[in-house]
Motif scaffolding. Sequence first.
Motif, PDB file in Angstrom:
ATOM      1  N   ARG A 118       0.862  -1.190   0.000  1.00  0.00           N
ATOM      2  CA  ARG A 118       0.000   0.000   0.000  1.00  0.00           C
ATOM      3  C   ARG A 118       0.893   1.232   0.000  1.00  0.00           C
ATOM      4  N   TYR A 119       0.481   2.215  -0.789  1.00  0.00           N
ATOM      5  CA  TYR A 119       1.171   3.513  -0.737  1.00  0.00           C
ATOM      6  C   TYR A 119       0.208   4.525  -0.200  1.00  0.00           C
ATOM      7  N   VAL A 120       0.714   5.450   0.582  1.00  0.00           N
ATOM      8  CA  VAL A 120      -0.125   6.560   1.026  1.00  0.00           C
ATOM      9  C   VAL A 120       0.261   7.778   0.198  1.00  0.00           C
ATOM     10  N   LEU A 121      -0.688   8.236  -0.602  1.00  0.00           N
ATOM     11  CA  LEU A 121      -0.461   9.440  -1.404  1.00  0.00           C
ATOM     12  C   LEU A 121      -1.418  10.504  -0.880  1.00  0.00           C
ATOM     13  N   GLY A 122      -0.894  11.471  -0.186  1.00  0.00           N
ATOM     14  CA  GLY A 122      -1.758  12.480   0.437  1.00  0.00           C
ATOM     15  C   GLY A 122      -2.653  11.791   1.449  1.00  0.00           C
ATOM     16  N   ASP A 123      -3.984  11.969   1.281  1.00  0.00           N
ATOM     17  CA  ASP A 123      -4.872  11.284   2.225  1.00  0.00           C
ATOM     18  C   ASP A 123      -5.539  10.068   1.577  1.00  0.00           C
ATOM     19  N   GLU A 124      -4.906   9.609   0.496  1.00  0.00           N
ATOM     20  CA  GLU A 124      -5.474   8.478  -0.221  1.00  0.00           C
ATOM     21  C   GLU A 124      -4.514   7.291  -0.094  1.00  0.00           C
ATOM     22  N   THR A 125      -5.032   6.131   0.100  1.00  0.00           N
ATOM     23  CA  THR A 125      -4.172   4.963   0.147  1.00  0.00           C
ATOM     24  C   THR A 125      -4.343   4.183  -1.156  1.00  0.00           C
ATOM     25  N   VAL A 126      -3.209   3.945  -1.818  1.00  0.00           N
ATOM     26  CA  VAL A 126      -3.266   3.233  -3.093  1.00  0.00           C
ATOM     27  C   VAL A 126      -2.797   1.810  -2.853  1.00  0.00           C
TER      28      VAL A 126
END
Lengths: 229, 406
Positions: A10-18
Motif C-alpha cells: 500500500r502507498y499513502v499518497l496524500g490522504d489516499e491509500t493506493v
Amino acid sequence: MIELQGIVKRYVLGDETVLALAGVDVHIGRNEYVALIGPSGSGKSTLMNIIGCLDSASEGRYILNGRDTSSLSEDELAAVRNQEIGFVFQSFHLLPRQTALQNVMQPLVYRRMPPAERRERAAEALRKVGLGDRLDHRPNQLSGGQRQRVAVARALVGEPSILLADEPTGNLDSRTSAEIMSLFDALHAQGQTVVIVTHEPDIAAHCRRTIRVLDGHIVEDYQNPARAA
Amino acid sequence: MNHLAEAFNAALASLNAHRLRSFLTTLGILIGTMAVIAVVSVLQGFSDSISSQFSDLGSNTLTLEAKNEQENFRRGQINRLSFEDVDALRFKVSGIERVAPIISAPLGATLYRGRSVTPQVLGATEEAQDVLGVDTSIGRFITASDERNSRRVVVIGTDVRNELRMPENPIGEFILIGREWFRVVGLLEKRGEIFGFSQDNRVFIPFSVARSLTGTFERTFMEVSFTVTNLAEVNQVKERAMRTVRASRGIEPGKPDDFEIKAADSFVKQFNRITATATAVLAGIVGISLLVGGIGIMNIMLVSVTERTREIGILKALGATRRDILVQFLLEAALLSLLGGLIGIVLGLLAGMGIASLIPNFPPAHVPIWVMIAAAGFSALVGVVFGIAPASKAAKLDPIEALRYE
C-alpha cells in the motif's frame, strides 16, 4: 528460490491509500526465465522492487533463498541487493564519470573485495558480454547496446542469484534489443535465473514463463510454448 | 583502511570533476586559513625574537634601580643608587644568590689604531655573567681576580670589534677607552637588535675600575641585578630587599620609595600577554570566517547531493549501505575543506614572509609546526561538521525515489 506469500503493498499518497499489490503469491525456482508483464500502473514495477529488495511489502512474506527478508534492516537489505540481486535498468544507470571497468567493479567495492581481485573479475564479466576491448571507455563513449551490456556485466559480476531486468530493451532499437535478448538467453542457458519486467510481447516471448499482473493481482501465470531450440 | 583509501580516491575524483566549483566553494576556508597563518607567522616571528633576546634573563632575576621623575631628571636632581645599597643587598638580605651591580661609565670614545667608536661602557663584576646571562664567544668575561686587582681589561661586543676593524680574534689587543688603555680579554656573543637598537655596541670593564674612573662624574648610573636562591620565594625576597634598601637609603617610614625592584622578565611577560590577546582576537575572527566557509561548503554539498540523487540511487541498488554513502559525502566535504586549508597555509606563509620582509628591521616570520597542523586539522574538521547534514541527506535517500529522479 523466490517465494512470495500474500504480498500486499500500500502507498499513502496524500490522504489516499493506493493498493499497488493486493495479495500476490509467486514461486520462482532456480534457473527459471520469467517475464513479468502488465500495463503501466498494474503493479509490476512494485513487484519488481520488492523482489529486488529495493522496497519491502506492507504485508506478506518474501523468502529469498530460504531467508525471510521482511524483517531485515535497511543495511541487511543493502547486503542482499549486493549479493543476491543483479539489476539491469531501462536507462542503463551507469555512473557517467567512471569507465566501463570501474562501473562493473562498483558492486564489489561494497563487498570489501581487494582491488586486484575486483579488477580481474570485472574484466572477466566484461569479456563475457563481449566488451573485453572497451574496459577503459566511459559510458558516453559507448553505444546504447554497449552501455546496456556494461550494465549486464555489472549485474553479473557479483554472481547474483537473480538477474532482475526492468525494461532492459526499452531504450534500444530493435536490432540492439535482439542482441541484448540473445545475451539474456545465453545467460539463462548457462544456468542463470532471469526475471525480466516488460510490456513488450516480443521480449516476453523469449522467456519460458510469463506472469501477467493487472491491478495488483496476478491474472495469468503460464509456461510459454517451447521455442524452437 | 584499503576501503577508506578508495573512498578517498573517489572523493578526490568527484571534486576534480567540478574543479572550478570546488575551488570557489573552498575559497572561504582558504582565505580564513591564509589570514590566520599570515598573522600568526608575523606575530610569532616577532614574539620569538623578543623572547630569545630576553631568554637569558631568568624569572628568578630581579633588578633594583633608582626611581627618577622625568622633571627632577631635567633639573639635574638625579637620584642614584649608592654602593651601600649594593652591600646591603649583598650582605643583609637572605635568600639572594648572586648580586651583580652594573655601572655605566661614560668615558667617551674608544680608539684603536686611529679608528674611533663610542660604545656603551659598563662596569660589571663576574656575577654579571650568570645574573644577566652575558656570555663570551672568544676569551673570558671579567673575573673576580680582575675585580680585586682592578685590572685594565675589557670584554667587547662584536659591533665594537667590527667598527674598530680589529682582528677576528681580538684577544690581547689594546684599546684606549677615555684616557686609559685596556687589554681585550673576551668577545661577547652576538645578541642582535631589539627594536632596531644594537645590543652588541657595548664593552664590559671590571666594576672596581669603572667605579674609580667615574668617581668624580656627575652622571654615572648604576643598577643592581640579583638572583634569588629559591624561585618560589621570589616575592618574599623582594619584600625583604625592599625593606633593607629603604633602611640603607634612610627613607623614613611613611615616605614613598625612591627606587624600585622589577622582575627582569616582566617585559617579556607583558609582551607575551599582548601576543596572547592578539592571538585570541584573531582566533575569534578566524572562527567566524571558517563558519562562513563551512556554510558555503554545506550549501554546495547539498546542491551536489541533489544533483547526484540518481547516482546515489544506483549505488544503493548495487548494495551501498547508508554508511557507505555517508562516508563518501563526508570525505568529500572534509577533503574540499582540507584542500582549502592546505592552500591557505601555503599562501599564508608566503604572505607572512612578505609582510615581515616589507617592514624594516622586522624579525623573519615564523609559524610553529603545530599551528600548521592545527590549521589543517581544523579546516578538515569544519568540512566534516558542515558535511554531516548533506551527507546524511544523501544516506537517507530512498533508493526507488532516487533511481526515478531525473
